[in-house]
Design a protein around this motif. Sequence first.
Motif, short mmCIF file in Angstrom:
data_model
loop_
_atom_site.label_atom_id
_atom_site.label_comp_id
_atom_site.label_asym_id
_atom_site.label_seq_id
_atom_site.Cartn_x
_atom_site.Cartn_y
_atom_site.Cartn_z
N PHE A 91 0.82 -1.21 0.00
CA PHE A 91 0.00 0.00 0.00
C PHE A 91 0.86 1.26 0.00
CE2 PHE A 91 -3.82 -2.31 2.08
CZ PHE A 91 -4.06 -2.96 0.88
N GLY A 92 1.97 1.25 0.73
CA GLY A 92 2.88 2.40 0.74
C GLY A 92 3.48 2.64 -0.64
N PHE A 93 3.85 1.57 -1.29
CA PHE A 93 4.39 1.65 -2.65
C PHE A 93 3.36 2.25 -3.60
CE2 PHE A 93 5.27 -0.56 -6.75
CZ PHE A 93 6.47 0.07 -7.04
N MET A 94 2.11 1.82 -3.48
CA MET A 94 1.04 2.34 -4.36
C MET A 94 0.82 3.83 -4.12
SD MET A 94 0.03 0.05 -6.32
CE MET A 94 1.30 -1.15 -6.29
N LYS A 95 0.86 4.25 -2.87
CA LYS A 95 0.66 5.66 -2.54
C LYS A 95 1.74 6.51 -3.21
CE LYS A 95 -1.59 8.77 -0.19
NZ LYS A 95 -2.86 9.21 -0.70
N LYS A 96 2.99 6.03 -3.21
CA LYS A 96 4.08 6.77 -3.84
C LYS A 96 3.89 6.82 -5.36
CE LYS A 96 7.43 5.81 -0.25
NZ LYS A 96 8.55 4.99 0.18
N LEU A 97 3.48 5.71 -5.95
CA LEU A 97 3.27 5.67 -7.40
C LEU A 97 2.15 6.61 -7.85
CD1 LEU A 97 3.47 1.90 -8.46
CD2 LEU A 97 5.11 3.72 -8.94
N SER A 98 1.16 6.81 -6.99
CA SER A 98 -0.02 7.58 -7.39
C SER A 98 0.30 9.05 -7.67
CB SER A 98 -1.12 7.48 -6.33
OG SER A 98 -0.77 8.22 -5.18
#
Length: 178
Positions: free
Chosen positions: A53-60
């Motif tokens: 989820f942290g990785f997805m937040k950064k990608l967004s």
Amino acid sequence: MDLFVKLAEGFMEMIKAGADVFMGFVTGIIPLLIVLITIVTAFIKLVGEERIFGFMKKLSRFTIFRYTLIPFFSLFFLTNPMAYTFGRFIDEKKKPAFYDASVSFCHPITGLFPHANSAELFIFLGIAQGFAQVGSQSKLALMYLLVGLVVSLMRGVVTERITEFLMKRNNVTKQNAA
């Protein structure tokens, strides 16, 4: 009387054909889907939901990733329809565009990763069966995936612009959008 016999025989042939297709699924695609879902679930458990989820937040934060990689990862890890919950990593004003990009990607991901949207698999297999007679089914799946990513990006960007335009026109602010 012969008409009724022919109708009954035709009906039974249709049932037998359906049973043959079902047995093909039981011995072919269903075990594949179960193994893929198990592997993805194990991967999520090993890596940890928080890290994913942290990785997805950064990608967004990046437009190109928001409408390509995040729909890909969301469908790959959570499958359809749970994939849309990855919208929680997206800014409120960009959620319609993320949803549009994700929905657009439901078909293309199915060729290589049938677990991601197993309901769409039957559509892909129908197309692939005809394609397999003239080319490689794997090549079709890869081309389908790549074109799907491009289309998802285009739809996401266009929908994002339309959403911004409509929000400005209707005086929607961040406070009343949430």
